[in-house]
Design a protein around this motif. Structure first.
Motif, mmCIF file in Angstrom:
data_model
loop_
_atom_site.group_PDB
_atom_site.id
_atom_site.type_symbol
_atom_site.label_atom_id
_atom_site.label_comp_id
_atom_site.label_asym_id
_atom_site.label_seq_id
_atom_site.Cartn_x
_atom_site.Cartn_y
_atom_site.Cartn_z
ATOM 1 N N ASN A 39 -7.326 -10.639 6.087
ATOM 2 C CA ASN A 39 -8.333 -10.005 5.240
ATOM 3 C C ASN A 39 -8.083 -8.509 5.190
ATOM 4 O OD1 ASN A 39 -10.432 -10.130 3.453
ATOM 5 N ND2 ASN A 39 -11.985 -10.682 4.951
ATOM 6 N N TYR A 40 -8.838 -7.814 4.353
ATOM 7 C CA TYR A 40 -8.579 -6.394 4.146
ATOM 8 C C TYR A 40 -8.772 -5.554 5.412
ATOM 9 C CZ TYR A 40 -8.586 -7.430 -0.857
ATOM 10 O OH TYR A 40 -8.309 -7.936 -2.105
ATOM 11 N N GLU A 41 -9.593 -6.018 6.340
ATOM 12 C CA GLU A 41 -9.782 -5.236 7.561
ATOM 13 C C GLU A 41 -8.645 -5.424 8.560
ATOM 14 O OE1 GLU A 41 -12.623 -8.858 8.125
ATOM 15 O OE2 GLU A 41 -11.955 -7.555 6.497
ATOM 16 N N ASP A 42 -7.697 -6.295 8.237
ATOM 17 C CA ASP A 42 -6.589 -6.564 9.149
ATOM 18 C C ASP A 42 -5.432 -5.583 8.965
ATOM 19 O OD1 ASP A 42 -7.898 -8.784 10.212
ATOM 20 O OD2 ASP A 42 -7.132 -10.078 8.630
ATOM 21 N N VAL A 43 -5.742 -4.341 8.632
ATOM 22 C CA VAL A 43 -4.696 -3.331 8.460
ATOM 23 C C VAL A 43 -3.903 -3.225 9.762
ATOM 24 C CG1 VAL A 43 -4.239 -0.896 8.019
ATOM 25 C CG2 VAL A 43 -6.050 -2.064 6.777
ATOM 26 N N GLU A 44 -2.589 -3.146 9.654
ATOM 27 C CA GLU A 44 -1.667 -3.061 10.780
ATOM 28 C C GLU A 44 -1.687 -4.318 11.640
ATOM 29 O OE1 GLU A 44 -2.162 0.578 12.935
ATOM 30 O OE2 GLU A 44 -1.894 1.826 11.170
ATOM 31 N N LYS A 45 -2.141 -5.433 11.050
ATOM 32 C CA LYS A 45 -2.118 -6.700 11.780
ATOM 33 C C LYS A 45 -1.502 -7.802 10.929
ATOM 34 C CE LYS A 45 -6.382 -5.636 14.328
ATOM 35 N NZ LYS A 45 -7.796 -6.061 14.545
ATOM 36 N N ILE A 46 -0.858 -7.434 9.844
ATOM 37 C CA ILE A 46 -0.289 -8.451 8.959
ATOM 38 C C ILE A 46 0.821 -9.214 9.669
ATOM 39 C CG2 ILE A 46 1.024 -8.861 6.859
ATOM 40 C CD1 ILE A 46 -0.349 -6.614 5.564
ATOM 41 N N LEU A 64 -2.387 -9.051 -1.085
ATOM 42 C CA LEU A 64 -2.797 -8.012 -0.150
ATOM 43 C C LEU A 64 -2.261 -6.677 -0.663
ATOM 44 C CD1 LEU A 64 -2.088 -9.850 3.209
ATOM 45 C CD2 LEU A 64 -4.346 -9.136 2.377
ATOM 46 N N PRO A 65 -3.104 -5.657 -0.785
ATOM 47 C CA PRO A 65 -2.662 -4.368 -1.328
ATOM 48 C C PRO A 65 -1.562 -3.739 -0.487
ATOM 49 C CG PRO A 65 -5.062 -4.502 -1.251
ATOM 50 C CD PRO A 65 -4.546 -5.666 -0.477
ATOM 51 N N LEU A 66 -0.709 -2.948 -1.112
ATOM 52 C CA LEU A 66 0.397 -2.315 -0.402
ATOM 53 C C LEU A 66 -0.073 -1.343 0.671
ATOM 54 C CD1 LEU A 66 3.372 -1.422 -2.765
ATOM 55 C CD2 LEU A 66 3.316 -3.000 -0.846
ATOM 56 N N ARG A 67 -1.327 -0.915 0.610
ATOM 57 C CA ARG A 67 -1.813 -0.034 1.677
ATOM 58 C C ARG A 67 -1.774 -0.734 3.023
ATOM 59 N NH1 ARG A 67 -7.188 -1.249 2.877
ATOM 60 N NH2 ARG A 67 -8.282 -2.516 1.335
ATOM 61 N N TRP A 89 6.790 -9.308 -1.551
ATOM 62 C CA TRP A 89 5.382 -8.872 -1.600
ATOM 63 C C TRP A 89 4.906 -8.985 -3.044
ATOM 64 C CZ3 TRP A 89 3.496 -5.331 2.673
ATOM 65 C CH2 TRP A 89 2.108 -5.155 2.608
ATOM 66 N N ILE A 90 3.897 -9.817 -3.274
ATOM 67 C CA ILE A 90 3.369 -10.036 -4.623
ATOM 68 C C ILE A 90 1.873 -9.716 -4.631
ATOM 69 C CG2 ILE A 90 2.958 -11.723 -6.456
ATOM 70 C CD1 ILE A 90 5.380 -13.268 -5.501
ATOM 71 N N ASP A 91 1.466 -8.834 -5.532
ATOM 72 C CA ASP A 91 0.050 -8.458 -5.581
ATOM 73 C C ASP A 91 -0.296 -7.891 -6.954
ATOM 74 O OD1 ASP A 91 -2.554 -8.011 -4.521
ATOM 75 O OD2 ASP A 91 -2.060 -5.892 -4.310
ATOM 76 N N HIS A 92 -1.566 -7.929 -7.312
ATOM 77 C CA HIS A 92 -1.993 -7.384 -8.599
ATOM 78 C C HIS A 92 -2.970 -6.222 -8.434
ATOM 79 C CE1 HIS A 92 -6.079 -9.521 -9.248
ATOM 80 N NE2 HIS A 92 -5.747 -9.666 -7.978
ATOM 81 N N HIS A 93 -3.109 -5.687 -7.213
ATOM 82 C CA HIS A 93 -3.909 -4.476 -7.021
ATOM 83 C C HIS A 93 -3.072 -3.249 -7.381
ATOM 84 C CE1 HIS A 93 -5.900 -7.403 -4.310
ATOM 85 N NE2 HIS A 93 -7.000 -6.771 -4.685
ATOM 86 N N PRO A 94 -3.687 -2.229 -7.955
ATOM 87 C CA PRO A 94 -2.942 -1.002 -8.274
ATOM 88 C C PRO A 94 -2.325 -0.408 -7.004
ATOM 89 C CG PRO A 94 -5.092 -1.003 -9.350
ATOM 90 C CD PRO A 94 -5.102 -2.151 -8.391
ATOM 91 N N ALA A 95 -1.143 0.157 -7.132
ATOM 92 C CA ALA A 95 -0.459 0.755 -5.984
ATOM 93 C C ALA A 95 0.245 2.031 -6.398
ATOM 94 C CB ALA A 95 0.542 -0.234 -5.387
ATOM 95 N N ASP A 96 0.356 2.940 -5.470
ATOM 96 C CA ASP A 96 1.056 4.200 -5.695
ATOM 97 C C ASP A 96 2.552 3.937 -5.806
ATOM 98 O OD1 ASP A 96 2.526 6.675 -4.264
ATOM 99 O OD2 ASP A 96 0.740 7.376 -5.344
ATOM 100 N N GLU A 97 3.197 4.615 -6.759
ATOM 101 C CA GLU A 97 4.636 4.405 -6.970
ATOM 102 C C GLU A 97 5.449 4.751 -5.728
ATOM 103 O OE1 GLU A 97 7.436 2.716 -9.230
ATOM 104 O OE2 GLU A 97 5.352 2.998 -9.857
#
Length: 327
Positions: A39-46, A64-67, A89-97
């Motif tokens: 989930n989104y709160e799992d940052v650095e736990k992927i 999952l967003p690239l962040r 990595w496949i996602d449809h959330h906006p991401a920084d280039e």
């Protein structure tokens, strides 16, 4: 050890559906796989430490967003890349280039915020046009994730996933969500729900009705600059989308912010010319113009604590956009 590692978002149907499509293909190939729901709160736990021994495998990160590719995670992906693993990595959330280009050093990256769902992107990437069930799953994911319901089935499935998430709360293996992914992956012939799932939807609607009353009771109106913004608290059994849509139907609002019991926040808009991201970004979040999210607390937020959070939201928004007060 060689296999297919599927890492996907567990927070909504889109993530579950994306994973199911990949597993459908894997089952046809007879290849071993591991499903890891995040989930989104799992940052650095992927990337869990147990996965770092993988070699000559395919690792797909979905919805999952690239962040989520924070520095520590990037290092883990680099290790896996050096072990001849194919990372996608496949996602449809906006991401920084810049984020996209950095991640492309270790992975194939497919980001397209114009797509209605990540499931649609996975469907196209895997070239599943001949799979009627996969096509139906992608169609339903498109409707749910873009909140553009053309049939009752899609809304019912969104409610089902909300209930499965609620039932899985506190269980580290997410048995209901994992089982649903496997159910979708194994469907043959036509898309349909079993009696077990239809009964769960009926049960959820009873509980949902009671939870909506609480959302109504906790509603506050905040005048912020030129915007009318509503804030309310939702118990864990309700998603921010369901609670937010209810209040948008009841109130004349520009935006609605739902503070969820799990510590998250959800933003929905009352008009199509508005962008939810400008609200979520005030709190370090982001998402899509029609729906965005943010983390408001690392811990659950009780109904009592919500009153403090609501005041904090009002203060931060007025600092950003000016004027107004809480009502």
């Amino acid at each position: 050890m060689s296999l297919n590692l599927v890492i996907s978002h567990r927070g909504d149907f889109d993530g579950l559906a994306s994973a199911s499509l990949l597993i459908r293909r894997t089952l046809r190939e007879g290849s071993p796989f591991i499903l890891s729901l995040k989930n989104y709160e799992d940052v650095e736990k992927i990337i869990e430490s147990r996965f770092l021994e993988l070699e000559n495998s395919t690792i797909m990160i979905l919805d999952l967003p690239l962040r989520f590719g924070a520095e520590e995670e990037y290092e883990k992906l680099s290790i896996l890349s050096r072990k001849n693993n194919k990372i996608i990595w496949i996602d449809h959330h906006p991401a920084d280039e810049k984020e996209i280009n950095t991640m492309r050093n270790v992975a194939e990256v497919y980001i397209d915020s114009s797509k209605p769902s990540a499931t649609r992107m996975v469907y196209e990437y895997l070239e599943l046009k001949g799979d009627k069930v996969a096509s139906r799953i992608a169609e339903i994911a498109d409707q749910i994730d873009s909140w553009n319901f053309s049939e009752e089935m899609s809304y019912s499935i969104m409610e089902l996933v909300a209930f499965l998430k609620y039932l899985d709360n506190g269980h580290r293996l997410y048995p209901f969500l994992n089982s649903f992914v496997m159910y979708l992956a194994g469907l043959e012939g036509e898309f349909k729900l079993t009696e077990f799932y239809t009964k769960m939807i009926d049960e959820y609607r009873i509980l949902k009705k009671k939870a909506i009353e609480i959302v109504r009771e906790t509603f506050h109106l905040i005048a912020v600059g030129d915007y009318k913004i509503g804030v309310a608290w939702a118990p864990r059994i309700l998603t921010g989308s369901i609670a937010g849509e209810y209040l948008l139907q009841q109130e004349n609002l520009d935006y609605i912010i739902i503070v969820s019991e799990n510590g998250g926040g959800s933003v929905r808009r009352g008009r199509e010319d508005l962008d939810c991201r400008i609200i979520a970004e005030v709190f370090g979040g982001g998402g899509h113009p029609y729906a965005s999210g943010m983390r408001l607390s690392e811990k659950p937020i009780s109904r009592r604590e919500y009153e403090y959070i609501a005041r904090m939201i009002g203060t931060k928004l007025r600092d950003k956009f000016g004027g107004g007060s809480n009502e």
